[in-house]
Write an enzyme that holds these catalytic residues in place. Sequence first.
Site, PDB file in Angstrom:
ATOM      1  N   GLU A 172      52.944  47.577  12.674  1.00 36.19           N
ATOM      2  CA  GLU A 172      53.375  48.370  11.504  1.00 36.19           C
ATOM      3  C   GLU A 172      54.264  47.531  10.580  1.00 36.19           C
ATOM      4  O   GLU A 172      55.084  46.752  11.041  1.00 36.19           O
ATOM      5  CB  GLU A 172      54.163  49.594  11.984  1.00 36.19           C
ATOM      6  CG  GLU A 172      54.605  50.505  10.853  1.00 36.19           C
ATOM      7  CD  GLU A 172      54.924  51.905  11.353  1.00 36.19           C
ATOM      8  OE1 GLU A 172      54.000  52.591  11.820  1.00 36.19           O
ATOM      9  OE2 GLU A 172      56.097  52.296  11.281  1.00 36.19           O
ATOM     10  N   ASP A 199      60.768  63.400   6.512  1.00 38.84           N
ATOM     11  CA  ASP A 199      62.038  64.050   6.856  1.00 38.84           C
ATOM     12  C   ASP A 199      62.482  64.960   5.732  1.00 38.84           C
ATOM     13  O   ASP A 199      62.264  64.670   4.558  1.00 38.84           O
ATOM     14  CB  ASP A 199      63.095  62.988   7.178  1.00 38.84           C
ATOM     15  CG  ASP A 199      62.851  62.399   8.557  1.00 38.84           C
ATOM     16  OD1 ASP A 199      62.511  63.180   9.476  1.00 38.84           O
ATOM     17  OD2 ASP A 199      62.962  61.179   8.705  1.00 38.84           O
ATOM     18  N   HIS A 233      60.225  66.800  19.100  1.00 38.10           N
ATOM     19  CA  HIS A 233      60.761  66.545  17.760  1.00 38.10           C
ATOM     20  C   HIS A 233      62.176  67.114  17.702  1.00 38.10           C
ATOM     21  O   HIS A 233      62.422  68.221  18.200  1.00 38.10           O
ATOM     22  CB  HIS A 233      59.852  67.203  16.709  1.00 38.10           C
ATOM     23  CG  HIS A 233      60.271  66.897  15.310  1.00 38.10           C
ATOM     24  ND1 HIS A 233      61.078  67.739  14.578  1.00 38.10           N
ATOM     25  CD2 HIS A 233      60.035  65.825  14.522  1.00 38.10           C
ATOM     26  CE1 HIS A 233      61.294  67.190  13.376  1.00 38.10           C
ATOM     27  NE2 HIS A 233      60.665  66.036  13.326  1.00 38.10           N
ATOM     28  N   GLN A 289      56.370  58.678  18.503  1.00 36.53           N
ATOM     29  CA  GLN A 289      57.688  58.154  18.143  1.00 36.53           C
ATOM     30  C   GLN A 289      58.043  57.090  19.181  1.00 36.53           C
ATOM     31  O   GLN A 289      57.541  57.119  20.308  1.00 36.53           O
ATOM     32  CB  GLN A 289      58.697  59.322  18.210  1.00 36.53           C
ATOM     33  CG  GLN A 289      60.139  58.974  17.944  1.00 36.53           C
ATOM     34  CD  GLN A 289      60.314  58.430  16.551  1.00 36.53           C
ATOM     35  OE1 GLN A 289      59.974  57.275  16.307  1.00 36.53           O
ATOM     36  NE2 GLN A 289      60.851  59.244  15.656  1.00 36.53           N
ATOM     37  N   GLN A 300      69.968  47.479  13.978  1.00 43.20           N
ATOM     38  CA  GLN A 300      68.668  48.148  13.841  1.00 43.20           C
ATOM     39  C   GLN A 300      68.521  49.221  14.922  1.00 43.20           C
ATOM     40  O   GLN A 300      68.059  50.328  14.667  1.00 43.20           O
ATOM     41  CB  GLN A 300      67.556  47.097  13.983  1.00 43.20           C
ATOM     42  CG  GLN A 300      66.165  47.687  14.105  1.00 43.20           C
ATOM     43  CD  GLN A 300      65.230  46.785  14.918  1.00 43.20           C
ATOM     44  OE1 GLN A 300      65.582  45.682  15.319  1.00 43.20           O
ATOM     45  NE2 GLN A 300      64.039  47.259  15.175  1.00 43.20           N
TER      46      GLN A 300
HETATM   47  P1  FAD Z   1      55.327  68.016  11.756  1.00 43.78           P
HETATM   48  O1  FAD Z   1      54.148  67.739  12.620  1.00 43.78           O
HETATM   49  O2  FAD Z   1      55.131  68.892  10.589  1.00 43.78           O
HETATM   50  O3  FAD Z   1      56.481  68.616  12.705  1.00 43.78           O
HETATM   51  C1  FAD Z   1      57.810  68.765  12.202  1.00 43.78           C
HETATM   52  C2  FAD Z   1      58.528  69.880  12.935  1.00 43.78           C
HETATM   53  O4  FAD Z   1      57.958  71.143  12.578  1.00 43.78           O
HETATM   54  C3  FAD Z   1      58.421  69.800  14.460  1.00 43.78           C
HETATM   55  O5  FAD Z   1      59.635  70.249  14.991  1.00 43.78           O
HETATM   56  C4  FAD Z   1      57.293  70.756  14.788  1.00 43.78           C
HETATM   57  O6  FAD Z   1      57.408  71.302  16.103  1.00 43.78           O
HETATM   58  C5  FAD Z   1      57.492  71.831  13.719  1.00 43.78           C
HETATM   59  N1  FAD Z   1      56.245  72.495  13.328  1.00 43.78           N
HETATM   60  C6  FAD Z   1      55.061  71.915  13.049  1.00 43.78           C
HETATM   61  N2  FAD Z   1      54.148  72.849  12.709  1.00 43.78           N
HETATM   62  C7  FAD Z   1      54.765  74.040  12.764  1.00 43.78           C
HETATM   63  C8  FAD Z   1      54.362  75.386  12.502  1.00 43.78           C
HETATM   64  N3  FAD Z   1      53.114  75.652  12.115  1.00 43.78           N
HETATM   65  N4  FAD Z   1      55.279  76.383  12.659  1.00 43.78           N
HETATM   66  C9  FAD Z   1      56.547  76.095  13.043  1.00 43.78           C
HETATM   67  N5  FAD Z   1      56.990  74.834  13.300  1.00 43.78           N
HETATM   68  C10 FAD Z   1      56.108  73.832  13.148  1.00 43.78           C
HETATM   69  N6  FAD Z   1      58.528  59.375   7.894  1.00 43.78           N
HETATM   70  C11 FAD Z   1      58.361  58.929   6.619  1.00 43.78           C
HETATM   71  O7  FAD Z   1      59.076  59.368   5.716  1.00 43.78           O
HETATM   72  N7  FAD Z   1      57.399  57.987   6.324  1.00 43.78           N
HETATM   73  C12 FAD Z   1      56.593  57.450   7.272  1.00 43.78           C
HETATM   74  O8  FAD Z   1      55.753  56.597   6.963  1.00 43.78           O
HETATM   75  C13 FAD Z   1      56.747  57.899   8.624  1.00 43.78           C
HETATM   76  N8  FAD Z   1      55.959  57.429   9.613  1.00 43.78           N
HETATM   77  C14 FAD Z   1      56.071  57.938  10.884  1.00 43.78           C
HETATM   78  C15 FAD Z   1      55.193  57.500  11.891  1.00 43.78           C
HETATM   79  C16 FAD Z   1      55.307  58.001  13.193  1.00 43.78           C
HETATM   80  C17 FAD Z   1      54.349  57.523  14.260  1.00 43.78           C
HETATM   81  C18 FAD Z   1      56.322  58.940  13.508  1.00 43.78           C
HETATM   82  C19 FAD Z   1      56.469  59.436  14.915  1.00 43.78           C
HETATM   83  C20 FAD Z   1      57.186  59.389  12.516  1.00 43.78           C
HETATM   84  C21 FAD Z   1      57.073  58.915  11.203  1.00 43.78           C
HETATM   85  N9  FAD Z   1      57.898  59.361  10.185  1.00 43.78           N
HETATM   86  C22 FAD Z   1      57.746  58.888   8.895  1.00 43.78           C
HETATM   87  C23 FAD Z   1      58.966  60.327  10.459  1.00 43.78           C
HETATM   88  C24 FAD Z   1      58.459  61.784  10.278  1.00 43.78           C
HETATM   89  O9  FAD Z   1      58.177  62.031   8.932  1.00 43.78           O
HETATM   90  C25 FAD Z   1      59.577  62.702  10.799  1.00 43.78           C
HETATM   91  O10 FAD Z   1      59.742  62.553  12.180  1.00 43.78           O
HETATM   92  C26 FAD Z   1      59.446  64.165  10.403  1.00 43.78           C
HETATM   93  O11 FAD Z   1      60.692  64.792  10.737  1.00 43.78           O
HETATM   94  C27 FAD Z   1      58.338  64.926  11.112  1.00 43.78           C
HETATM   95  O12 FAD Z   1      57.101  64.557  10.696  1.00 43.78           O
HETATM   96  P2  FAD Z   1      55.781  65.110  11.424  1.00 43.78           P
HETATM   97  O13 FAD Z   1      54.619  64.667  10.620  1.00 43.78           O
HETATM   98  O14 FAD Z   1      55.817  64.782  12.862  1.00 43.78           O
HETATM   99  O15 FAD Z   1      56.015  66.687  11.209  1.00 43.78           O
END
Ligand code: FAD
Length: 285
Positions: free
Chosen positions: A17, A109, A147, A174, A210
């Site tokens: 990455e 986030d 999460h 993660q 970091q």
């Molecule tokens: P989601 O899958 O939407 O989940 C977020 C929260 O909402 C979780 O607690 C989940 O349980 C809850 N949730 C999901 N669906 C529902 C529902 N239908 N009803 C109620 N609750 C629900 N961030 C960046 O800004 N840019 C990046 O490029 C980036 N890359 C990443 C790559 C990886 C592999 C990982 C693990 C994280 C990355 N992140 C990045 C961070 C990520 O954006 C954050 O961790 C963010 O808080 C959650 O994103 P998600 O897509 O997992 O969210």
Amino acid sequence: MKIKDILAQKDVTLSFEVFPPKTSDKFDGVIKAAEEIAGLKPDFMSVTYGAGGGTSEYTADIARRIESDMGVTMLPHLTCVSSTREHVKKMIGIYKENGMENIMALRGDIPKDGTPAHDYHYATDLIADIKEGGDFCIGGACYPEGHPEAASRTEDMKNLKRKVDAGVDFLTTQMFFDNEEFFDFMYRVREADINVPVLAGIMPITNAKQMKRSIEMSGTKTPRRFLQIIDYFEDRPDALRDAGIIYATEQIIDLIAHGVKNIHVYSMNKPDVARDIQKNLTNII
Ligand code: FAD
């Protein structure tokens, strides 16, 4: 090429990455680092969207350059919670025009100093728009330790199942520093009838600052053995770098020995780190 096809064809995959720069004067440096990492011929590379201190405006261009000029399959990330539907659709269109076949669908986030744009609440909401925008292979994020915002790991798993059912082709975890967390998570993933490939996300920690920042952001647990390494070598950057690479390599070897087939390394624009990890795995992968 679609990442789901790469994962299906190869026994073990190794991917890296990179993240975009904060400012335009750092752009060339990121491209140079990406070029060196691409030169290692990983199975694919990802580029984040506004994470790790970089901004999102360079993501599409970095992805395009790596894929078309350097010949490595790309996975550009896309987040939605701070965006309007209009902007997200525009980005999907740009990825498509640039020849991308893969998108990592993320919520992003929740901004600390502002309100979300309200068009999207979860990564799941983004998936339909990506599907509508083209024939993409879609990745999603998952959290072995849960999460941080989830009420419980059970709730988080239910939400993950919803996300996969909406059309996610593979998941990337993660970072985690204790493989037992991953093994336990995988047991629960399969129990929840989630059957897509899960890529283990490994972050080689090569400096103490970091590490503190990454752990603060992700809430990842730090095993005692790992903390001891950081504490002991904190003031000796070369020693800490080598120790961090060895720790990550050991994690990867243990994962592979347990049948884990896909490793994604958070190489953080550091070609030397990617190179050393790959070299350590020469006879393993
Ligand atoms: P989601 O899958 O939407 O989940 C977020 C929260 O909402 C979780 O607690 C989940 O349980 C809850 N949730 C999901 N669906 C529902 C529902 N239908 N009803 C109620 N609750 C629900 N961030 C960046 O800004 N840019 C990046 O490029 C980036 N890359 C990443 C790559 C990886 C592999 C990982 C693990 C994280 C990355 N992140 C990045 C961070 C990520 O954006 C954050 O961790 C963010 O808080 C959650 O994103 P998600 O897509 O997992 O969210």
